[in-house]
Write an enzyme that holds these catalytic residues in place. Sequence first.
Site, PDB file in Angstrom:
ATOM      1  NE  ARG A 186      -3.516  -2.574   0.060  1.00 28.50           N
ATOM      2  CZ  ARG A 186      -3.197  -3.595  -0.756  1.00 28.50           C
ATOM      3  NH1 ARG A 186      -2.241  -3.482  -1.663  1.00 28.50           N
ATOM      4  NH2 ARG A 186      -3.852  -4.724  -0.694  1.00 28.50           N
ATOM      5  CB  SER A 236      -8.557  -0.872   5.080  1.00 28.52           C
ATOM      6  OG  SER A 236      -9.177  -2.052   4.655  1.00 28.52           O
ATOM      7  CD  GLU A 311      -5.250   0.916   2.565  1.00 31.67           C
ATOM      8  OE1 GLU A 311      -5.109  -0.059   3.343  1.00 31.67           O
ATOM      9  OE2 GLU A 311      -5.862   0.840   1.488  1.00 31.67           O
TER      10      GLU A 311
HETATM   11  C1  FAD Z   1     -15.412   0.510   0.152  1.00 27.12           C
HETATM   12  C2  FAD Z   1     -13.941   0.657  -0.139  1.00 27.12           C
HETATM   13  C3  FAD Z   1     -13.165  -0.472  -0.300  1.00 27.12           C
HETATM   14  C4  FAD Z   1     -11.792  -0.351  -0.573  1.00 27.12           C
HETATM   15  N1  FAD Z   1     -11.057  -1.487  -0.745  1.00 27.12           N
HETATM   16  C5  FAD Z   1      -9.745  -1.395  -1.041  1.00 27.12           C
HETATM   17  C6  FAD Z   1      -8.964  -2.577  -1.258  1.00 27.12           C
HETATM   18  O1  FAD Z   1      -9.448  -3.698  -1.217  1.00 27.12           O
HETATM   19  N2  FAD Z   1      -7.646  -2.412  -1.530  1.00 27.12           N
HETATM   20  C7  FAD Z   1      -7.063  -1.185  -1.623  1.00 27.12           C
HETATM   21  O2  FAD Z   1      -5.865  -1.108  -1.903  1.00 27.12           O
HETATM   22  N3  FAD Z   1      -7.776  -0.050  -1.418  1.00 27.12           N
HETATM   23  C8  FAD Z   1      -9.093  -0.121  -1.133  1.00 27.12           C
HETATM   24  N4  FAD Z   1      -9.821   1.024  -0.917  1.00 27.12           N
HETATM   25  C9  FAD Z   1      -9.143   2.333  -0.915  1.00 27.12           C
HETATM   26  C10 FAD Z   1      -9.127   3.049  -2.270  1.00 27.12           C
HETATM   27  O3  FAD Z   1     -10.227   2.648  -3.061  1.00 27.12           O
HETATM   28  C11 FAD Z   1      -7.837   2.832  -3.045  1.00 27.12           C
HETATM   29  O4  FAD Z   1      -6.718   3.295  -2.319  1.00 27.12           O
HETATM   30  C12 FAD Z   1      -7.895   3.557  -4.407  1.00 27.12           C
HETATM   31  O5  FAD Z   1      -6.904   3.041  -5.219  1.00 27.12           O
HETATM   32  C13 FAD Z   1      -7.730   5.064  -4.307  1.00 27.12           C
HETATM   33  O6  FAD Z   1      -8.037   5.633  -5.576  1.00 27.12           O
HETATM   34  P1  FAD Z   1      -8.755   7.060  -5.662  1.00 27.12           P
HETATM   35  O7  FAD Z   1      -8.884   7.422  -7.083  1.00 27.12           O
HETATM   36  O8  FAD Z   1     -10.010   7.038  -4.875  1.00 27.12           O
HETATM   37  O9  FAD Z   1      -7.667   7.957  -4.955  1.00 27.12           O
HETATM   38  P2  FAD Z   1      -7.929   9.169  -3.943  1.00 27.12           P
HETATM   39  O10 FAD Z   1      -8.578   8.651  -2.718  1.00 27.12           O
HETATM   40  O11 FAD Z   1      -8.588  10.281  -4.648  1.00 27.12           O
HETATM   41  O12 FAD Z   1      -6.430   9.571  -3.605  1.00 27.12           O
HETATM   42  C14 FAD Z   1      -5.584   8.724  -2.871  1.00 27.12           C
HETATM   43  C15 FAD Z   1      -4.183   9.342  -2.912  1.00 27.12           C
HETATM   44  O13 FAD Z   1      -3.709   9.303  -4.243  1.00 27.12           O
HETATM   45  C16 FAD Z   1      -3.460  10.629  -4.739  1.00 27.12           C
HETATM   46  N5  FAD Z   1      -3.872  10.590  -6.138  1.00 27.12           N
HETATM   47  C17 FAD Z   1      -5.088  10.297  -6.646  1.00 27.12           C
HETATM   48  N6  FAD Z   1      -5.036  10.287  -7.990  1.00 27.12           N
HETATM   49  C18 FAD Z   1      -3.757  10.576  -8.330  1.00 27.12           C
HETATM   50  C19 FAD Z   1      -3.055  10.717  -9.568  1.00 27.12           C
HETATM   51  N7  FAD Z   1      -3.649  10.553 -10.757  1.00 27.12           N
HETATM   52  N8  FAD Z   1      -1.742  11.032  -9.525  1.00 27.12           N
HETATM   53  C20 FAD Z   1      -1.096  11.214  -8.347  1.00 27.12           C
HETATM   54  N9  FAD Z   1      -1.700  11.096  -7.157  1.00 27.12           N
HETATM   55  C21 FAD Z   1      -3.014  10.771  -7.148  1.00 27.12           C
HETATM   56  C22 FAD Z   1      -4.257  11.566  -3.849  1.00 27.12           C
HETATM   57  O14 FAD Z   1      -3.660  12.841  -3.741  1.00 27.12           O
HETATM   58  C23 FAD Z   1      -4.180  10.812  -2.516  1.00 27.12           C
HETATM   59  O15 FAD Z   1      -2.962  11.088  -1.885  1.00 27.12           O
HETATM   60  C24 FAD Z   1     -11.201   0.927  -0.661  1.00 27.12           C
HETATM   61  C25 FAD Z   1     -11.997   2.072  -0.501  1.00 27.12           C
HETATM   62  C26 FAD Z   1     -13.352   1.941  -0.251  1.00 27.12           C
HETATM   63  C27 FAD Z   1     -14.192   3.183  -0.115  1.00 27.12           C
END
Ligand code: FAD
Length: 347
Positions: A186, A236, A311
């Site tokens: 992660r 998480s 996380e």
């Molecule tokens: C119900 C639920 C279940 C989940 N299950 C999992 C799981 O099983 N495994 C897991 O790993 N995660 C899980 N997550 C967490 C999350 O979905 C992941 O971390 C996901 O990959 C984040 O993507 P995002 O576009 O929402 O990023 P954001 O939440 O918008 O951003 C996360 C970070 O990345 C940065 N960021 C976003 N986009 C970019 C970009 N294009 N370039 C540079 N930086 C960027 C942001 O500034 C921030 O620091 C879950 C979340 C939820 C709500």
Amino acid sequence: MTAPPSPRLIDDVALIAADIRRRALGEVRLDADLRDYSRWRCGGRAALVVAPRDKRSVSRLLAYFRQRSIPWAVVGEGSNLFFDDAGVQVPLVHVGPQLGAVRVDGTLVRVDAGVWVPGLALKMMRGGLGGIEHIVGIPGTFGGLVLMNGGSLRRGVGENIVEVEVAEQDGSVRRPRHSECGFAYRRSALQQRNCIVLGATLQLTPGNCAAMRRHMLEIMASRRRRFPRDLPNCGSVFVSDPALYASIGPPGAAIELAKQKGAREGDAMVSPKHANFIVNLGNACSADIITLIRRVREAVAVRSGHHMRCEVRFMNFAGEVREVHEWLEDPAWREQRSDEPRRVLNG
Ligand SMILES: Cc1cc2nc3c(=O)[nH]c(=O)nc-3n(C[C@H](O)[C@H](O)[C@H](O)COP(=O)(O)OP(=O)(O)OC[C@H]3O[C@@H](n4cnc5c(N)ncnc54)[C@H](O)[C@@H]3O)c2cc1C
């Protein structure tokens, strides 16, 4: 993004927005409600949100910010990120469906940062390409997934990444190879780079569609059984840690053992369904969530001696992003928050 924003920035927002519109770099929103940009549905207001039209616009936008020393921050789906109740003062670059291309070349797949992760997993399965079935239930953008090295079943998407395409702070485009990305559980070295992920190339393997489909259905069924589904959450809260895992188990088990399942702070609650999730019962603000994370973390530390890493990430007023435990361990930040009256700009 690292320098504190100048106080003048707020006055200049309308000017910056007009400039960005004139250059047709993307869709612009002023005074946007940050609850729309975090899956926890909390946070104040963003001075300015820009959704770039395409990859080239991301580069041009960063070059524009750099030339004027304007700090910025980036958000994807907000499924792992929440914002200050006081809002975010710096321009937010929102990477979404505009960056939505997927190009398949044999077993190499080039994926743009705005691609919706579950859709990507399904598309690859239908095309008979295996290796990323484990990401099917992750509700984020591909760019966020790459930055977080997200995945499930103890895997991370980084395992399949050949190279990442990033826009650096001056707008130049670089393509760090897998070995330069520092993928760990992660985590990735990209988090320290203050860049925007534009996309990445995946190396997949030919697979049996029906078998992959079955596997993905099992993953989805298991997630539906274990995770809260109806209330806003950011997945998480704490990262699994090998030492904690060996002595007690995953973070959820440690939180239960510390009697924090169901604990509440305002409308933020440790989910009774899965203790490593915090849900928003309706009107939780970011301060409630942070306080609850601190309480849970302290209770687990007292019970087990482990200081759990988060996380989930928090963005402050100045657009600086860190995992929540990093903020909590920063004495200057804690001091500042206890002094300040809570500035909630929404509601
Ligand atoms: C119900 C639920 C279940 C989940 N299950 C999992 C799981 O099983 N495994 C897991 O790993 N995660 C899980 N997550 C967490 C999350 O979905 C992941 O971390 C996901 O990959 C984040 O993507 P995002 O576009 O929402 O990023 P954001 O939440 O918008 O951003 C996360 C970070 O990345 C940065 N960021 C976003 N986009 C970019 C970009 N294009 N370039 C540079 N930086 C960027 C942001 O500034 C921030 O620091 C879950 C979340 C939820 C709500």
